[in-house]
Design an enzyme around this catalytic site. Structure first.
Site, PDB file in Angstrom:
ATOM      1  N   ASP A 253       9.969   0.678  11.364  1.00  0.00           N
ATOM      2  CA  ASP A 253       9.709  -0.065  10.135  1.00  0.00           C
ATOM      3  C   ASP A 253       9.868   0.816   8.901  1.00  0.00           C
ATOM      4  O   ASP A 253      10.307   0.356   7.847  1.00  0.00           O
ATOM      5  CB  ASP A 253       8.299  -0.656  10.171  1.00  0.00           C
ATOM      6  N   GLY A 254       9.500   2.105   9.017  1.00  0.00           N
ATOM      7  CA  GLY A 254       9.645   2.997   7.873  1.00  0.00           C
ATOM      8  C   GLY A 254      11.091   3.144   7.435  1.00  0.00           C
ATOM      9  O   GLY A 254      11.397   3.164   6.239  1.00  0.00           O
TER      10      GLY A 254
ATOM     11  N   ASP B 232       3.864  -2.261   0.032  1.00  0.00           N
ATOM     12  CA  ASP B 232       2.702  -2.109  -0.835  1.00  0.00           C
ATOM     13  C   ASP B 232       2.859  -0.954  -1.810  1.00  0.00           C
ATOM     14  O   ASP B 232       3.694  -0.065  -1.635  1.00  0.00           O
ATOM     15  CB  ASP B 232       1.430  -1.897  -0.007  1.00  0.00           C
TER      16      ASP B 232
ATOM     17  N   ARG C  84     -13.615  11.989  -3.233  1.00  0.00           N
ATOM     18  CA  ARG C  84     -14.548  11.389  -4.173  1.00  0.00           C
ATOM     19  C   ARG C  84     -14.037  10.004  -4.551  1.00  0.00           C
ATOM     20  O   ARG C  84     -12.838   9.750  -4.584  1.00  0.00           O
ATOM     21  CB  ARG C  84     -14.674  12.253  -5.436  1.00  0.00           C
TER      22      ARG C  84
ATOM     23  N   THR D  33       0.379  -7.023   6.853  1.00  0.00           N
ATOM     24  CA  THR D  33       0.141  -6.572   8.227  1.00  0.00           C
ATOM     25  C   THR D  33       0.235  -5.053   8.351  1.00  0.00           C
ATOM     26  O   THR D  33       0.262  -4.523   9.467  1.00  0.00           O
ATOM     27  CB  THR D  33       1.157  -7.217   9.194  1.00  0.00           C
TER      28      THR D  33
ATOM     29  N   TYR E  15      -0.910  -1.382   5.813  1.00  0.00           N
ATOM     30  CA  TYR E  15      -2.100  -0.653   5.360  1.00  0.00           C
ATOM     31  C   TYR E  15      -3.198  -1.614   4.901  1.00  0.00           C
ATOM     32  O   TYR E  15      -4.384  -1.414   5.169  1.00  0.00           O
ATOM     33  CB  TYR E  15      -1.690   0.294   4.235  1.00  0.00           C
ATOM     34  N   SER E  16      -2.821  -2.684   4.207  1.00  0.00           N
ATOM     35  CA  SER E  16      -3.798  -3.645   3.714  1.00  0.00           C
ATOM     36  C   SER E  16      -4.623  -4.224   4.861  1.00  0.00           C
ATOM     37  O   SER E  16      -5.854  -4.386   4.745  1.00  0.00           O
ATOM     38  CB  SER E  16      -3.093  -4.766   2.945  1.00  0.00           C
ATOM     39  N   LEU E  17      -3.980  -4.544   5.974  1.00  0.00           N
ATOM     40  CA  LEU E  17      -4.690  -5.082   7.137  1.00  0.00           C
ATOM     41  C   LEU E  17      -5.689  -4.064   7.672  1.00  0.00           C
ATOM     42  O   LEU E  17      -6.828  -4.406   8.007  1.00  0.00           O
ATOM     43  CB  LEU E  17      -3.689  -5.474   8.219  1.00  0.00           C
TER      44      LEU E  17
ATOM     45  N   GLN F 294       6.063   6.042   1.206  1.00  0.00           N
ATOM     46  CA  GLN F 294       7.218   6.952   1.222  1.00  0.00           C
ATOM     47  C   GLN F 294       7.504   7.588  -0.129  1.00  0.00           C
ATOM     48  O   GLN F 294       7.775   8.788  -0.201  1.00  0.00           O
ATOM     49  CB  GLN F 294       8.451   6.188   1.716  1.00  0.00           C
TER      50      GLN F 294
END
Length: 292
Positions: A70-71, A146, A156, A186, A188-190, A245
């Protein structure tokens, strides 16, 4: 006589099967009216005399083939998104959620494409840039998955404020924020607790990363909104990351602005390849009894 079809090829050199897959592509091109153009990083796999994929050639392609996971598809898609070139992903990795065919089916996939036996899955893209206090915009990035605003260095929290158009959505403390497309829902957000959104729904998903209050949850916003995120904490360690990326270091006073890009990414799909079928097969979505 018809002009040869022009296919660009990008790939990830870490896959052991890459050379074999490139050879199969070249053999197919030799049998058909196809001209292949390879990105420079593939020079060691294609031999002498191969055509090089340049930015000018990208604008003239009939198809872009990505060899990897996918990348690799995300990287290739950003290369041709503005010109509307269809993208066909050949999965050399494990998950391959966005790809359309395994390496042993590369000739079959291209034959279907040449015959017009395919569908186009148009995926919304975000256009994202950093903006200084005077409204001067920096480089525009295209994100199929994203855009993530986060800290580097010490662990922090940061204080964020988000606007949609001119309306204040709210402010909160968190490790950062993910602005995702439905395609990126589907990814990082997931993992950060965001919802799964069908790619047929055009929207922007705002998912906080480890928010420090139970009252902050992911938001789904209309695709025609312009989202502005401002960092209220004084820090010099902010990073804007595109599709995991591309990276841009931000300075105090800059804001991140995201809106829907003019052109979607056009993914090649074949018969039977639907979002929900892929969700069940790749992410094991559904009741466990269905997989027993």
């Amino acid at each position: 006589m018809a002009e040869p079809r022009r296919i660009g090829v990008v790939g990830h050199s870490n896959y052991a099967i890459l050379g074999e897959t490139v050879a199969r592509l070249q053999a197919f091109a030799g049998r058909e009216a196809v001209s292949l153009f390879f990105e420079p990083d593939l020079a060691g796999h294609v031999g002498d005399g191969a055509h090089e994929l340049t930015p000018d050639i990208c604008r003239e392609l009939d198809l872009l083939v990505t060899l990897g996971g996918d990348g690799t598809l995300l990287r290739g898609a950003r290369m041709v998104a503005a010109d509307g070139v269809p993208v066909l992903g050949i999965n050399l990795g494990h998950l391959g959620f966005l790809t359309s065919a395994p390496p042993d089916a590369v000739e079959e996939a291209l034959a279907h494409w040449l015959a017009g036996d395919f569908d186009i899955d148009a995926r919304m893209v975000l256009a994202v840039h950093a903006e200084d206090g005077d409204g001067r915009a920096g480089k525009t990035h295209l994100a199929l998955n994203d855009a993530v605003l986060h800290k580097t260095g010490a662990a922090r929290v940061i204080r964020l404020s988000m606007r949609a158009q001119r309306d204040v959505v709210g402010s909160y403390s968190a490790d950062g924020i993910i602005l995702a497309t439905p395609t990126g829902s589907t990814a990082y957000s997931l993992s950060a607790g965001g919802p799964i959104v069908s790619p047929s729904v055009d929207c922007i998903i705002a998912t906080p990363i480890c928010p420090h209050t139970l009252g902050v949850r992911p938001l789904i916003l209309p695709a025609d909104e312009t989202i502005t995120v401002e960092v209220l904490s004084p820090t010099e360690e902010l990073i804007l990351t595109i599709d995991g990326q591309e990276h841009e270091r931000l300075v105090p006073g800059q804001k991140v602005v995201a809106r829907r890009a003019e052109q979607p990414v056009r993914l090649v799909r074949f018969a039977g390849q639907t979002f929900f079928q892929t969700l069940r097969r790749k992410l094991k979505w559904g009741d466990l009894a269905e997989r027993e």
